[in-house]
Scaffold this motif. Sequence first.
Motif, PDB file in Angstrom:
ATOM      1  N   SER A 106       0.830  -1.203   0.000  1.00 25.07           N
ATOM      2  CA  SER A 106       0.000   0.000   0.000  1.00 25.07           C
ATOM      3  C   SER A 106       0.866   1.254   0.000  1.00 25.07           C
ATOM      4  O   SER A 106       0.409   2.334  -0.339  1.00 25.07           O
ATOM      5  N   ALA A 107       2.141   1.119   0.364  1.00 29.86           N
ATOM      6  CA  ALA A 107       3.041   2.286   0.365  1.00 29.86           C
ATOM      7  C   ALA A 107       3.963   2.282  -0.847  1.00 29.86           C
ATOM      8  O   ALA A 107       4.881   3.085  -0.941  1.00 29.86           O
ATOM      9  N   LYS A 108       3.689   1.361  -1.777  1.00 28.48           N
ATOM     10  CA  LYS A 108       4.625   1.139  -2.892  1.00 28.48           C
ATOM     11  C   LYS A 108       5.019   2.439  -3.608  1.00 28.48           C
ATOM     12  O   LYS A 108       6.186   2.642  -3.938  1.00 28.48           O
ATOM     13  N   ASN A 109       4.035   3.304  -3.833  1.00 32.08           N
ATOM     14  CA  ASN A 109       4.332   4.499  -4.627  1.00 32.08           C
ATOM     15  C   ASN A 109       5.234   5.489  -3.909  1.00 32.08           C
ATOM     16  O   ASN A 109       5.846   6.339  -4.536  1.00 32.08           O
ATOM     17  N   GLU A 110       5.293   5.361  -2.567  1.00 26.97           N
ATOM     18  CA  GLU A 110       6.176   6.284  -1.838  1.00 26.97           C
ATOM     19  C   GLU A 110       7.576   5.704  -1.689  1.00 26.97           C
ATOM     20  O   GLU A 110       8.484   6.402  -1.252  1.00 26.97           O
ATOM     21  N   LEU A 111       7.735   4.414  -1.997  1.00 29.90           N
ATOM     22  CA  LEU A 111       9.008   3.753  -1.698  1.00 29.90           C
ATOM     23  C   LEU A 111       9.861   3.647  -2.943  1.00 29.90           C
ATOM     24  O   LEU A 111      10.117   2.559  -3.456  1.00 29.90           O
ATOM     25  N   LYS A 112      10.295   4.806  -3.443  1.00 29.48           N
ATOM     26  CA  LYS A 112      11.069   4.801  -4.680  1.00 29.48           C
ATOM     27  C   LYS A 112      12.439   5.429  -4.503  1.00 29.48           C
ATOM     28  O   LYS A 112      13.158   5.621  -5.470  1.00 29.48           O
ATOM     29  N   SER A 113      12.787   5.765  -3.271  1.00 30.88           N
ATOM     30  CA  SER A 113      14.036   6.505  -3.084  1.00 30.88           C
ATOM     31  C   SER A 113      15.225   5.559  -3.028  1.00 30.88           C
ATOM     32  O   SER A 113      15.104   4.388  -2.652  1.00 30.88           O
ATOM     33  N   GLY A 114      16.378   6.107  -3.378  1.00 28.37           N
ATOM     34  CA  GLY A 114      17.618   5.344  -3.263  1.00 28.37           C
ATOM     35  C   GLY A 114      17.889   4.948  -1.822  1.00 28.37           C
ATOM     36  O   GLY A 114      18.444   3.881  -1.557  1.00 28.37           O
ATOM     37  N   ALA A 115      17.486   5.804  -0.873  1.00 28.03           N
ATOM     38  CA  ALA A 115      17.731   5.506   0.543  1.00 28.03           C
ATOM     39  C   ALA A 115      16.968   4.247   0.957  1.00 28.03           C
ATOM     40  O   ALA A 115      17.513   3.372   1.630  1.00 28.03           O
ATOM     41  N   TYR A 116      15.711   4.140   0.515  1.00 28.71           N
ATOM     42  CA  TYR A 116      14.926   2.938   0.849  1.00 28.71           C
ATOM     43  C   TYR A 116      15.541   1.707   0.174  1.00 28.71           C
ATOM     44  O   TYR A 116      15.709   0.664   0.796  1.00 28.71           O
ATOM     45  N   ARG A 117      15.881   1.838  -1.100  1.00 28.18           N
ATOM     46  CA  ARG A 117      16.471   0.706  -1.832  1.00 28.18           C
ATOM     47  C   ARG A 117      17.733   0.207  -1.126  1.00 28.18           C
ATOM     48  O   ARG A 117      17.876  -0.975  -0.836  1.00 28.18           O
ATOM     49  N   ASP A 118      18.642   1.143  -0.836  1.00 25.89           N
ATOM     50  CA  ASP A 118      19.929   0.739  -0.254  1.00 25.89           C
ATOM     51  C   ASP A 118      19.751   0.183   1.154  1.00 25.89           C
ATOM     52  O   ASP A 118      20.356  -0.825   1.521  1.00 25.89           O
ATOM     53  N   ALA A 119      18.895   0.839   1.932  1.00 22.28           N
ATOM     54  CA  ALA A 119      18.697   0.397   3.314  1.00 22.28           C
ATOM     55  C   ALA A 119      18.014  -0.966   3.356  1.00 22.28           C
ATOM     56  O   ALA A 119      18.373  -1.819   4.166  1.00 22.28           O
ATOM     57  N   SER A 120      17.050  -1.192   2.462  1.00 19.48           N
ATOM     58  CA  SER A 120      16.361  -2.482   2.521  1.00 19.48           C
ATOM     59  C   SER A 120      17.287  -3.606   2.040  1.00 19.48           C
ATOM     60  O   SER A 120      17.205  -4.726   2.549  1.00 19.48           O
ATOM     61  N   MET A 121      18.195  -3.321   1.120  1.00 21.95           N
ATOM     62  CA  MET A 121      19.156  -4.357   0.703  1.00 21.95           C
ATOM     63  C   MET A 121      20.142  -4.666   1.835  1.00 21.95           C
ATOM     64  O   MET A 121      20.501  -5.825   2.063  1.00 21.95           O
ATOM     65  N   ALA A 122      20.565  -3.615   2.554  1.00 17.47           N
ATOM     66  CA  ALA A 122      21.441  -3.836   3.710  1.00 17.47           C
ATOM     67  C   ALA A 122      20.697  -4.650   4.767  1.00 17.47           C
ATOM     68  O   ALA A 122      21.253  -5.566   5.383  1.00 17.47           O
TER      69      ALA A 122
END
Length: 191
Positions: A60-76
């Motif tokens: 439900s939050a997919k459209n807000e989760l497009k930042s590099g910070a989210y991408r990098d943090a979730s991979m870490a």
Amino acid sequence: MAMWDKIKDQAKTFQQSQGTRGASGSGQGSHGPSTGGRSGSSSGGSKAQLIGMFKSQLASAKNELKSGAYRDASMAMCALVAAADGQVEPAERQRVEELIVSNEVLQNFPADQLRQRFNQHVDRLLANFEQGKAEALQVIAKAAKKPAEARAVVQTGMVVAGADGSFEPSEQYAIREACTALNIPPSEFGV
């Protein structure tokens, strides 16, 4: 088992406070003041239900989760969970990679970017666990500026940690450390 029930209750409260209810409104029975119609704490389905709930919160939050910070943090975060016990079998690495690239929200990003970042963190963790962990937590902490992203990072970690049906103490510990880095009370996720 009690822990999953606790997380379920907290996640339910969290969802009510977010005002997003009803992703899957077919709970059997009820316990406590449940208004969302989601309960049924039979041990069998509760983990799957919980993971499903985190997934739907993320979706439900997919459209807000497009930042590099989210991408990098979730991979870490995923790497920390995968390597939480200090080792990552090739099969486990592949399994987590598949979870990552098939995750609805993470499909906001090119799969090769995700794989590269995840594997980079795993390699560092395996080479020197303490140093790799410190680096991963630094990357995770960068998502703390936006509470919605910070929570999504933890939810992503929970989805990956719970995907194999068990939630190891070392994985719980990794999630607690990430919560601390993100200034989120771990109790919000029952860890």
